[in-house]
Design an enzyme around this catalytic site. Sequence first.
Site, PDB file in Angstrom:
ATOM      1  N   ARG A 131       0.797  -1.066  -0.100  1.00  0.00           N
ATOM      2  CA  ARG A 131       0.078   0.061  -0.088  1.00  0.00           C
ATOM      3  C   ARG A 131       0.808   1.287   0.026  1.00  0.00           C
ATOM      4  NH1 ARG A 131      -2.144  -0.311   4.801  1.00  0.00           N
ATOM      5  NH2 ARG A 131      -2.963   1.729   4.568  1.00  0.00           N
ATOM      6  N   LYS A 132       2.021   1.173  -0.231  1.00  0.00           N
ATOM      7  CA  LYS A 132       2.857   2.349  -0.402  1.00  0.00           C
ATOM      8  C   LYS A 132       2.885   3.049  -1.620  1.00  0.00           C
ATOM      9  CE  LYS A 132       6.245   0.171   3.125  1.00  0.00           C
ATOM     10  NZ  LYS A 132       7.651  -0.173   3.225  1.00  0.00           N
TER      11      LYS A 132
END
Length: 291
Positions: A131-132
């Site tokens: 999710r970066k």
Amino acid sequence: SRLPPHALTRLARDWLSEDTPNFDPTGVCVGSEEVEARLLCKTPHTILAGSPFFTAVFAELGCTVDWIHHGSFTHVVTLTAVVRGPARCLLLGERPALNCLARASGIASRCSRLKAEAEAAGWHGEVAGTRKTTPGFRLVEKYAMLVGGASMHRQDLSGMVMLKDNHVWASGSITEAVKAARSVCGFSSKIEVECRSTEEGREAAAAGADIVMLDNFQPLELHVAARTLKNEFPTLQIEASGGVSPENITLYFSSHVDIISLGCITQGCPVADFSLKVQKPSTNKPCKVTK
């Protein structure tokens, strides 16, 4: 494209509003005469990704895109597509559309290379993203992962329950965190727990976790821990994460590791070089301002 049309439209409008919130002085100069522009890819060995977003941006402006090339590029410069429409509209969409294509193609290319390394080594697990992602750009970047052959991992917080160190500390223990999470998500979601040792992985699996993430393990430590946990919990999935890079990913391949996730798929990933070149008209016309 299999992407939701309303999502493409919303993103395209947001990007155009960000780049031109009010007035475009240069648009007055170029006018609304129909022009043609050629999209060129100037980075060899690039996987093309992001074409639905590119097309959506120009569709919002009344322009058309004809795609000539799909897949990967082998030449130094490759004619990729032709865009046609009013000059001022075409130039309004140029930068937002190119940003999507450059970013998505860079991510897809990195994913493709990582996947190829896994296949060459005979590893049958999944290379995954995280999710970066860039705020407001997640759909583009997750889509690019799929194009490049990698797993998106979870799309957002609702996609799967992942209990990280802060969740565990706030809950009191891994067991309590898993118990609380299961009471909320029920049978329909998997639960993954970030673990820093074999003992934590064992506690998570015993509490009912479906996936254990072995975080920031050195490769040799990872292999030992993964083998131990798989022997005790045969249906448990093991994810390796933290410290993995394109340069050292092969050290993490193991028959006991099911998933390897890398933040660098999106963070610090090189972009592909694309340019959009308007074809010169047969005659030069002066800039006119219509009052």
